[in-house]
Structures are given as structure tokens and as C-alpha cells.
Design an enzyme around this catalytic site. Structure first.
Site, PDB file in Angstrom:
ATOM      1  N   GLU A  25       0.868  -1.176   0.000  1.00  0.00           N
ATOM      2  CA  GLU A  25       0.000   0.000   0.000  1.00  0.00           C
ATOM      3  C   GLU A  25       0.908   1.230   0.000  1.00  0.00           C
ATOM      4  OE1 GLU A  25      -2.762   0.232   3.295  1.00  0.00           O
ATOM      5  OE2 GLU A  25      -3.496   2.178   2.597  1.00  0.00           O
ATOM      6  N   ARG A  76       5.617 -13.000   9.541  1.00  0.00           N
ATOM      7  CA  ARG A  76       6.206 -11.665   9.415  1.00  0.00           C
ATOM      8  C   ARG A  76       7.592 -11.657  10.041  1.00  0.00           C
ATOM      9  NH1 ARG A  76       2.469  -7.552   8.963  1.00  0.00           N
ATOM     10  NH2 ARG A  76       3.886  -5.925   9.608  1.00  0.00           N
ATOM     11  N   LYS A 109       4.515   0.541   9.667  1.00  0.00           N
ATOM     12  CA  LYS A 109       4.566   1.824   8.956  1.00  0.00           C
ATOM     13  C   LYS A 109       3.978   2.948   9.801  1.00  0.00           C
ATOM     14  CE  LYS A 109       3.452  -0.085   4.649  1.00  0.00           C
ATOM     15  NZ  LYS A 109       2.562  -0.012   3.509  1.00  0.00           N
TER      16      LYS A 109
HETATM   17  P1  ATP Z   1       2.642  -2.287   8.000  1.00  0.00           P
HETATM   18  O1  ATP Z   1       1.958  -3.180   8.993  1.00  0.00           O
HETATM   19  O2  ATP Z   1       4.036  -1.938   8.335  1.00  0.00           O
HETATM   20  O3  ATP Z   1       1.844  -1.104   7.603  1.00  0.00           O
HETATM   21  P2  ATP Z   1       1.625  -3.725   5.797  1.00  0.00           P
HETATM   22  O4  ATP Z   1       1.614  -5.177   5.815  1.00  0.00           O
HETATM   23  O5  ATP Z   1       0.339  -3.078   6.076  1.00  0.00           O
HETATM   24  O6  ATP Z   1       2.790  -3.204   6.721  1.00  0.00           O
HETATM   25  P3  ATP Z   1       1.766  -3.504   2.977  1.00  0.00           P
HETATM   26  O7  ATP Z   1       2.155  -2.359   2.165  1.00  0.00           O
HETATM   27  O8  ATP Z   1       0.353  -3.960   2.925  1.00  0.00           O
HETATM   28  O9  ATP Z   1       2.157  -3.125   4.445  1.00  0.00           O
HETATM   29  O10 ATP Z   1       2.728  -4.742   2.738  1.00  0.00           O
HETATM   30  C1  ATP Z   1       3.057  -5.224   1.477  1.00  0.00           C
HETATM   31  C2  ATP Z   1       3.490  -6.650   1.594  1.00  0.00           C
HETATM   32  O11 ATP Z   1       4.589  -6.778   2.478  1.00  0.00           O
HETATM   33  C3  ATP Z   1       2.389  -7.526   2.138  1.00  0.00           C
HETATM   34  O12 ATP Z   1       2.302  -8.684   1.329  1.00  0.00           O
HETATM   35  C4  ATP Z   1       2.815  -7.845   3.525  1.00  0.00           C
HETATM   36  O13 ATP Z   1       2.351  -9.101   3.916  1.00  0.00           O
HETATM   37  C5  ATP Z   1       4.330  -7.790   3.426  1.00  0.00           C
HETATM   38  N1  ATP Z   1       4.898  -7.417   4.716  1.00  0.00           N
HETATM   39  C6  ATP Z   1       4.621  -6.321   5.448  1.00  0.00           C
HETATM   40  N2  ATP Z   1       5.283  -6.340   6.616  1.00  0.00           N
HETATM   41  C7  ATP Z   1       6.010  -7.481   6.629  1.00  0.00           C
HETATM   42  C8  ATP Z   1       6.894  -8.090   7.582  1.00  0.00           C
HETATM   43  N3  ATP Z   1       7.183  -7.500   8.736  1.00  0.00           N
HETATM   44  N4  ATP Z   1       7.451  -9.267   7.247  1.00  0.00           N
HETATM   45  C9  ATP Z   1       7.185  -9.862   6.077  1.00  0.00           C
HETATM   46  N5  ATP Z   1       6.352  -9.356   5.147  1.00  0.00           N
HETATM   47  C10 ATP Z   1       5.761  -8.177   5.414  1.00  0.00           C
HETATM   48 MG    MG Z   2      -1.213  -4.200   4.525  1.00  0.00          MG
END
Ligand code: ATP
Ligand code: MG
Length: 553
Positions: A34, A260, A270
Site C-alpha cells: 500500500e 512476518r 509503517k
Molecule cells: P505495516 O503493517 O508496516 O503497515 P503492511 O503489511 O500493512 O505493513 P503492505 O504495504 O500492505 O504493508 O505490505 C506489502 C506486503 O509486504 C504484504 O504482502 C505484507 O504481507 C508484506 N509485509 C509487510 N510487513 C512485513 C513483515 N514484517 N514481514 C514480512 N512481510 C511483510
Molecule cells: Mg497491509
């Protein structure tokens, strides 16, 4: 060590069996961020997984922005994410894709669900909906609008789209099961009314599809074979499958979850990283202390080092809380044979070489790397006054001390053995200067009749270049800053995570471009700053990582 061979894991096993059994002829993955912030080390894990699988199985990986939350998203974020993926060494398949490219299809599919009696317009407010939803132990109750006819829902949905209703006043919900033990299946909202300007579609839409509904359809429209996501989406998988099954999409990707990555002494959320930026607690998203890809890049981490880290931590479904030392050793191992070595002095103590004599005392040439003659050589000039590190001298040394001490000897790296003859004190009794003599018979050979074990780095004061060096320590003082129930993660910020020193470095770095990496002998790996360093001007270095693990305490 870093043999770069892929580590086998359960997702590779699924893919290999799918290819073998002919379920798929090739692999198509996607990375779906995102654009609501900069990517962090957790995302790097996901990038290395998705793009890495595509490379390993001669498939492809799409980069798709999940842009369904217009208030939080920006072009700056979308741009930074593309930079990060490329910098990590990956190339996505074709053009960048956006969930918003599919807004019309998503809308049409929603009408199909309504037609089939599988979705309805609901007039409950968000608070009412929450009350109807039930709890983990209690079934929810049906919305009073659940039995609305498809014709009525269709009319209302079209009017939602046309902007007839206020934000939040109505939603479109999938009609699944309010008694399901899985709360995600209790008639989840799939569209909401939100008048927000969108970075790509502007004001064209005032209704936006929800993530779960958007994600599965976007995957299906792109023909994704394996949709890899983190474990918190496991409970969403039944919804992912429900939507695609009911719509009968020609392609039904398989969602597979993995754990994760969490890193000790930092946060990987984020929202929390944004808080650090917004409150000015760091200099920005690319502050070298940030666990963002931009931050790690500015600090001097290498793409290969980060990829190697991802390889070492592996992929599984079990908890993946990793020590910072694992990341740092992957970076260190990559830098070890990749970057030239020079000398720098960060905490200078002046030494006067009392028997230095022009024409008698010789400078020497030294290679930039002991195992890489192709890195070339430079002249290491010597002169009457030199800088050494303050902590390479001790007036009352501890047992086993091999560095300089009154009356003791030490070798200057690439140069002579010197002896400390006199300690000159300043007004407050501090060591102000040392007076040493050169043993002229020790250039490139051992001194006669005695062993000198210690070797220290040093610089000719007349030739050295002044430099600013930024020394980074952990950003938080607690291994899990956001793991405390009653305390805010900001309470654990390390007040001394940045120390800026004025030191000296060999003049041969004068023309270094920004983002040039060196090992400073005995001190660590350093990288010229992306923003503040200008070739030809006073160099500005960031310490990337020390030579030894400094995390184990
Ligand atoms: P945040 O919780 O930091 O906002 P998010 O998962 O909402 O992260 P996205 O932009 O939706 O952020 O993430 C893009 C991709 O990265 C998704 O497929 C998500 O599963 C993966 N991802 C995000 N954080 C991690 C993590 N800590 N470890 C592994 N993969 C991750
Ligand atoms: Mg997400």
C-alpha cells in the site's frame, strides 16, 4: 555462508509440486504494497521472497499498489517503493499495476454478487455494525437490511456510486454467515462511501472497495498463481476463496501465508515509523537509523547484503523475531570482500615523530584490499606529525595491552615501528600529545631482536582530510519497544543513537561520489552520505556497521 543457493522452504515445495503436476506451467507472484509509507526490512523479506521465487522458477513477479485507502496514500510513497524494489535488484513484470486499474471491474463484480443475492446494501452505521457483529464466543446477528431484494440493493448501490448518500451512511456487504466462527465471514463490508481524492482516479469515485475484496480479484485478474502474504491474513483466506468461488473467476490463485519478520531493537510498522518521522524524532524516512529500505540504503547497507539476510532468515510459519546481529553480519559479510580499505582516525591524538627526517623517512604504497590486488594501491604518506586514535594509547595499560603505552612500541599500519618516548600533558592533566621515535630499520620488516605485536591505524596530519562521521547506535534501548502493554514505544527511544564526530581520513577518498563504501581499518564499514556528501568537499560518512558484533552485550 553466502553461497546464494536458495534455502528450501514450504512455499517452494508447493510451487515445485504445482509445476510438476502441471497445475501451473509457470509461476506468477506479486508484491502488493500500500503506498502509505516507505518500505521497511519486513517488506524486504516479502520482496526477496516474491521476486526471488519468480527468478528461481523462471516466472515473473508483478508490482501492484494496493491503493484503496486514498486518504493515506501518496505519489511520494509510490515512487519510493519503486526505487526500493529496483535498488534491491529486482525488476517487476511489465508496467507497475494498481488496484485502482481494476476499480471498474471490481464494481462490475460487485453488481454480479448483488444480482446473485450474495451481497446487499446495508444502512447500519459502523457502530451499529460492530454491535451486530458479535464476538469471538458469540454469534453475530443478521442486519435488518440483509433480506433486501437484489433489485433494491442494486438500485441503492448505483446511487451510492452516484454520490447520493453521505460518507459512511451505507455499505455494500457480502452475504455470508453472521454465525460463522470466523469473524471475517460475518457479512464483511466490501464497499464503503468515502469522498476522498485519490492519487490516480482523482474524484471519479466516491465509493471504494475494501482490501479483502480488492486483493483476491486483483490477483485473479492478473493470473497470479501463488498469492503470498503474512500470517495475519490466514483468517482472511476463506473470504479470499469465497469471493473468487462465487464469482467463478477463470483464475483462482492460491493464498499461502508465512510469518512476518520482526527485528529486535526496532519497530516494523509503517504507522509507528510515520510517527517517528512526523514527530521529528528522526530526520526523515531515510534517516540511517530507520529500518526502512531507504534508511538502510543511506546507512550503507548493500542490496546483496539485505538479500543474503533474507536468505539466512528463511521462510516459515513460525515466529520470525530476529536479532539485529543477523542482519548486520549479513551486511558485514557482503562488504568484507567488496569494498576498499583505508585508514581514518575518529578520535584523534597527535603524535610527533621526533626523528622524522625528510628524505630518510619513506612513505609507502599500500593495496586497497589484501585479497583484491585489482582494487589498486595508493600512497600512504608519512610526516612529522601524525594522528592516532586516542584509545590506542594508555598511560596505565591493562594486562595484555598491545597498543601504545609510555616506553612501549607499536607498528604503524603499512609503516614503521615507533616507540613512545614522552607524554605531553595539557593544562587539565589530559594527554595532549605524544612524542615518539621511529625505528628506521622496520619498514617492511620485523625489528631486530624483539617482537612488536600491536599494529595501529594512523594518518599523516599534513595529508589527512578532515571528515564528518556519523556514528549510529540502536534506535531503541529495548529489544521489543512496541511489546509493552502499558508503555508507549517512544519511551524506549535511545537518546544517544546518533553521535557526530569530526575526524580525519586518507586523502585518497577526496573524489568519492556519494554512496561510496569503505572499510576504515579497525573501525568498521562506512559510506558517504547520499545527501550531505559532495565529491571534492569535506567528506561526510555514515557508519554502516562495525567490524564485530556489538549487539551481544
Ligand atoms: P505495516 O503493517 O508496516 O503497515 P503492511 O503489511 O500493512 O505493513 P503492505 O504495504 O500492505 O504493508 O505490505 C506489502 C506486503 O509486504 C504484504 O504482502 C505484507 O504481507 C508484506 N509485509 C509487510 N510487513 C512485513 C513483515 N514484517 N514481514 C514480512 N512481510 C511483510
Ligand atoms: Mg497491509
Amino acid at each position: 555462508m553466502s553461497d546464494n543457493s536458495p534455502v528450501q522452504h514450504f512455499i517452494r515445495a508447493v510451487i515445485e509440486s504445482d509445476l510438476k503436476e502441471g497445475k501451473h506451467r509457470s509461476v506468477l507472484t506479486r508484491f502488493p504494497p500500500e503506498p502509505n509509507g516507505y518500505l521497511h526490512i519486513g517488506h524486504a523479506k516479502s520482496i526477496c521472497l516474491n521476486f526471488g521465487l519468480a527468478l528461481d522458477y523462471q516466472g515473473a513477479c508483478n508490482l501492484r499498489f494496493d491503493d484503496t485507502n486514498p486518504e493515506k496514500e501518496s505519489d511520494e510513497y509510490a515512487q519510493s517503493i519503486q526505487d526500493d524494489v529496483r535498488w534491491l535488484g529486482f525488476q517487476w513484470n511489465g508496467e507497475v499495476r494498481w488496484a485502482s486499474d481494476y476499480f471498474q471491474s471490481l464494481y462490475d463484480y460487485a453488481e454480479t454478487l448483488i444480482d446473485k443475492g450474495l451481497a446487499y446494501v446495508c444502512d447500519l452505521t459502523f457502530e451499529e455494525m460492530r454491535a451486530y457483529r458479535g464476538t469471538l464466543t458469540e454469534a453475530g446477528r443478521n442486519s435488518p437490511y440483509r433480506e433486501r431484494s437484489p433489485a433494491e440493493s442494486l438500485d441503492l448501490f448505483r446511487r451510492m456510486k452516484a454520490g447520493e448518500f453521505a460518507d459512511g451512511s451505507r455499505t455494500l456487504r457480502a452475504k455470508i454467515d453472521m454465525a460463522s466462527p470466523n469473524i471475517n465471514l460475518r457479512d464483511p463490508v466490501i464497499y464503503r462511501i468515502k469522498r476522498a481524492h485519490h492519487i490516480r482516479t482523482g474524484d471519479q469515485w466516491c465509493i471504494y472497495p475494501m482490501y479483502d475484496y480488492t486483493h483476491c480479484i486483483s490477483d485473479a485478474l492478473e493470473g497470479i498463481t501463488h498469492s503470498l502474504c503474512t500470517l495475519e491474513f490466514e483468517d482472511h483466506r476463506p473470504l479470499y476463496d469465497w469471493v473468487l468461488d462465487r464469482l467463478g473467476t477463470p483464475c483462482h490463485p492460491q493464498q499461502i501465508e508465512f510469518s512476518r519478520l520482526e527485528l529486535h531493537y526496532t519497530v516494523t510498522s509503517k504507522r509507528k515509523l510515520l510517527q517517528l518521522v512526523n514527530q521529528g524524532l528522526v530526520s526523515g524516512w531515510d534517516d540511517p537509523r530507520m529500518p526502512t529500505i531507504h534508511g538502510m540504503r543511506r546507512r550503507g547497507y548493500t542490496p546483496a547484503g539485505i538479500r543474503e539476510f533474507a536468505r539466512r532468515i528463511g521462510i516459515s510459519k513460525s515466529e520470525n523475531v530476529v536479532d539485529m546481529a543477523v542482519l548486520e553480519s549479513a551486511i558485514r559479510d557482503d562488504l568484507e570482500s567488496a569494498v576498499p580499505r583505508v585508514m581514518a582516525v575518529l578520535n584523534p591524538l597527535k603524535v610527533v615523530l621526533t626523528n622524522y627526517e625528510q628524505g630518510v623517512t619513506a612513505s609507502r604504497s599500500a593495496g586497497f584490499h589484501p585479497n583484491h590486488p585489482e582494487f589498486g594501491e595508493r600512497d600512504v604518506p608519512i610526516h612529522r606529525e601524525i594522528w592516532i586514535e586516542q584509545d590506542d594509547f594508555a598511560e596505565t595499560p591493562p594486562l595484555g595491552w598491545q597498543r601504545l603505552t609510555p616506553g612501549g612500541e607499536v607498528r604503524l599500519r603499512y609503516s614503521y615501528v615507533i616507540r613512545c618516548d614522552e607524554v605531553v600533558k595539557g593544562a587539565n592533566g589530559e594527554v595532549a600529545e605524544l612524542r615518539c621515535s621511529i625505528d628506521h630499520d622496520t619498514l617492511g620488516k620485523n625489528p631486530a631482536g624483539r617482537k612488536v605485536k600491536g599494529v595501529i591505524h594512523w594518518l599523516s596530519a599534513a595529508h589527512a582530510l578532515a571528515t564528518e562521521v556519523r556514528l549510529y547506535d540502536r534506535l531503541f534501548t529495548d529489544p521489543e519497544p512496541d511489546g509493552h502493554k502499558d508503555r508507549d514505544f517512544l519511551e524506549f527511544l535511545n537518546p544517544v543513537s546518533l553521535k557526530t564526530v569530526q575526524g580525519w581520513v586518507e586523502a585518497c577518498v577526496v573524489a568519492a561520489a556519494s554512496e561510496t563504501r569503505y572499510q576504515f581499518e579497525r573501525l568498521g564499514y562506512f559510506c558517504t552520505d547520499r545527501h550531505d556528501h559532495q565529491p571534492g568537499a569535506k567528506p561526510v560518512f555514515n557508519r554502516t556497521v562495525g567490524l564485530k558484533d556489538s549487539w551481544a552485550k
